[in-house]
Design a protein around this motif. Structure first.
Motif, PDB file in Angstrom:
ATOM      1  N   ALA A 101      -1.007   3.722  11.099  1.00  0.00           N
ATOM      2  CA  ALA A 101      -2.201   3.959  11.920  1.00  0.00           C
ATOM      3  C   ALA A 101      -3.443   3.405  11.233  1.00  0.00           C
ATOM      4  N   HIS A 102      -3.498   3.546   9.918  1.00  0.00           N
ATOM      5  CA  HIS A 102      -4.606   3.035   9.109  1.00  0.00           C
ATOM      6  C   HIS A 102      -4.149   2.975   7.660  1.00  0.00           C
ATOM      7  N   GLY A 103      -4.941   2.336   6.813  1.00  0.00           N
ATOM      8  CA  GLY A 103      -4.556   2.261   5.413  1.00  0.00           C
ATOM      9  C   GLY A 103      -5.568   1.528   4.565  1.00  0.00           C
TER      10      GLY A 103
ATOM     11  N   ILE B 285       1.683 -10.299   0.362  1.00  0.00           N
ATOM     12  CA  ILE B 285       1.010  -9.016   0.119  1.00  0.00           C
ATOM     13  C   ILE B 285       1.322  -8.019   1.230  1.00  0.00           C
ATOM     14  N   THR B 286       1.246  -8.446   2.486  1.00  0.00           N
ATOM     15  CA  THR B 286       1.518  -7.508   3.583  1.00  0.00           C
ATOM     16  C   THR B 286       2.980  -7.075   3.576  1.00  0.00           C
ATOM     17  N   THR B 287       3.876  -7.975   3.201  1.00  0.00           N
ATOM     18  CA  THR B 287       5.296  -7.602   3.116  1.00  0.00           C
ATOM     19  C   THR B 287       5.501  -6.550   2.038  1.00  0.00           C
ATOM     20  N   GLN B 288       4.876  -6.757   0.871  1.00  0.00           N
ATOM     21  CA  GLN B 288       4.984  -5.781  -0.213  1.00  0.00           C
ATOM     22  C   GLN B 288       4.314  -4.469   0.162  1.00  0.00           C
ATOM     23  N   ALA B 289       3.135  -4.545   0.793  1.00  0.00           N
ATOM     24  CA  ALA B 289       2.406  -3.332   1.175  1.00  0.00           C
ATOM     25  C   ALA B 289       3.202  -2.508   2.175  1.00  0.00           C
ATOM     26  N   ARG B 290       3.809  -3.165   3.144  1.00  0.00           N
ATOM     27  CA  ARG B 290       4.608  -2.434   4.133  1.00  0.00           C
ATOM     28  C   ARG B 290       5.801  -1.748   3.478  1.00  0.00           C
TER      29      ARG B 290
ATOM     30  N   PHE C  45       1.662  -0.432  18.822  1.00  0.00           N
ATOM     31  CA  PHE C  45       2.123   0.651  17.947  1.00  0.00           C
ATOM     32  C   PHE C  45       3.646   0.702  17.888  1.00  0.00           C
ATOM     33  N   ASN C  46       4.282  -0.446  18.095  1.00  0.00           N
ATOM     34  CA  ASN C  46       5.733  -0.511  18.177  1.00  0.00           C
ATOM     35  C   ASN C  46       6.272  -1.441  17.093  1.00  0.00           C
ATOM     36  N   PRO C  47       7.095  -0.924  16.175  1.00  0.00           N
ATOM     37  CA  PRO C  47       7.635  -1.776  15.111  1.00  0.00           C
ATOM     38  C   PRO C  47       8.535  -2.889  15.628  1.00  0.00           C
ATOM     39  N   GLU C  48       9.093  -2.750  16.823  1.00  0.00           N
ATOM     40  CA  GLU C  48       9.931  -3.799  17.396  1.00  0.00           C
ATOM     41  C   GLU C  48       9.153  -5.112  17.524  1.00  0.00           C
TER      42      GLU C  48
ATOM     43  N   GLY D 196       1.211  -2.757  14.111  1.00  0.00           N
ATOM     44  CA  GLY D 196       0.616  -1.712  13.298  1.00  0.00           C
ATOM     45  C   GLY D 196      -0.737  -2.155  12.790  1.00  0.00           C
ATOM     46  N   SER D 197      -1.433  -1.270  12.114  1.00  0.00           N
ATOM     47  CA  SER D 197      -2.815  -1.531  11.710  1.00  0.00           C
ATOM     48  C   SER D 197      -2.935  -2.704  10.739  1.00  0.00           C
ATOM     49  N   LEU D 198      -2.123  -2.728   9.693  1.00  0.00           N
ATOM     50  CA  LEU D 198      -2.236  -3.781   8.687  1.00  0.00           C
ATOM     51  C   LEU D 198      -1.981  -5.160   9.287  1.00  0.00           C
TER      52      LEU D 198
END
Length: 326
Positions: A211-213, A309-314, A168-171, A175-177
């Motif tokens: 957390a979710h999406g 896609i994940t880069t754009q979604a984030r 759960f750490n952006p470092e 994250g969920s995705l």
């Protein structure tokens, strides 16, 4: 035999080693950890294995042909570069990198050095995934698909207790995705290709990750919904709906079961037997590519589409990693 080195001394590394060895095509020759002691402790159960606490020394050694990278997500790309530059082949745990820029840099570098770069995405290599692909024509025109992977994280309580676990750490580009959403997303791309457009939604945690999406991939004739969560458990199967029938898929990340429902016909069980360790099939696919010299392979294109896609979604959701700022 392919001489295998590993980075990471966690359960997933153990599981991949077991899968690779069971295929009969690999020999574990090296283990890397930040300390010699930890590397030696992990390697002790595998017999005579060389231990390293220097990435450069391992990359430039003559004891490995390929390295499997199972470090935190944020380290995948920089560590892969070290080995590609040294002329070693790379198996990177999913996600291959933090963003599409890093992925493209790795793909270009691997092409320049003529080494095999491979993302360990087990969902798309298991036998039942091939069953799904072959069954799609029986559905007629595809109209809807719903792929779900929702699993309550064993680390979530630690997060709620005020700790800051890697998951759960952006470092650590997590994250969920990026942790589990990439499984159903990769399956969707493997089946339907690149969408014409995409919409994304996510619920953020205070730590700065999702957390979710939900993602919705838009195609000419159909929409594919991808649901993911690290804070709740999902129990329903995934499905693909066509005008003539529907495929029901149990546990999309490993495809434990596949059933075909066609209108006014009995349900058909399509499931084939799979190894309990689903990672065996990704190990076997890498070995096939390695032995045939297929540096430019289909999986790389899928990895690039998924990462874009994940880069754009984030970006839409608001999840930013340190790697995005470089």
């Amino acid at each position: 035999m392919i001489r295998l080195g590993v980075i990471g001394t966690n359960w997933i590394t153990d599981r991949f080693i077991s899968a690779a060895l069971s295929s009969g095509q690999y020999h574990l020759t090296a283990v890397y950890s930040r300390t010699q002691e930890k590397a030696a402790e992990f390697a002790s159960k595998y017999g005579k294995v060389e231990c390293f606490d220097s990435l450069d020394e391992l990359a430039n050694s003559d004891v490995i042909d390929v390295v499997y990278i199972a470090s935190p997500n944020s380290l995948h790309a920089p560590q892969a570069k070290v080995f590609i530059n040294a002329g070693k082949h790379v198996i990177g745990e999913k996600p291959l990198a933090s963003n599409i820029t890093e992925v493209q840099e790795l793909v270009d570098l691997a092409a320049e050095k003529q080494v095999l770069l491979f993302e360990a995405m087990k969902a798309t290599y298991v036998p039942n995934f091939e069953v799904i692909k072959k069954a799609l024509p029986k559905l007629g025109r595809i109209r809807k698909a719903y792929f779900s992977y929702c699993q309550y994280s064993s680390r979530y309580q630690k997060y709620l207790n005020g700790e800051n676990p890697n998951t759960f750490n952006p470092e650590f580009s997590n994250g969920s995705l990026m942790d589990i959403g990439v499984y159903p997303l990769s399956s969707a791309i493997a089946l339907f290709g690149e969408p014409s457009s995409m919409t994304a939604q996510g619920t953020m945690l205070d730590s700065g990750v999702d957390a979710h999406g939900t993602l919705v991939l838009h195609y000419q004739d159909c929409d594919v919904t991808v649901a993911h969560s690290k804070v709740s458990d999902g129990v329903i199967p995934s499905e693909i709906q066509g005008e003539n029938g529907t495929l029901l898929i149990d546990f999309i990340s490993e495809c434990h079961g596949v059933k075909l429902y066609r209108r006014d016909e009995p349900v058909v069980e399509l499931t084939v037997e799979q190894d309990e360790n689903a990672m065996r099939y990704e190990a076997e696919e890498f070995a096939r590519l390695y032995h045939t010299g297929a540096v430019n392979h289909e999986g790389l294109l899928r990895t690039q589409i998924v990462s874009a896609i994940t880069t754009q979604a984030r970006s839409i959701i608001g999840v930013r990693y340190p790697a995005d700022e470089i």
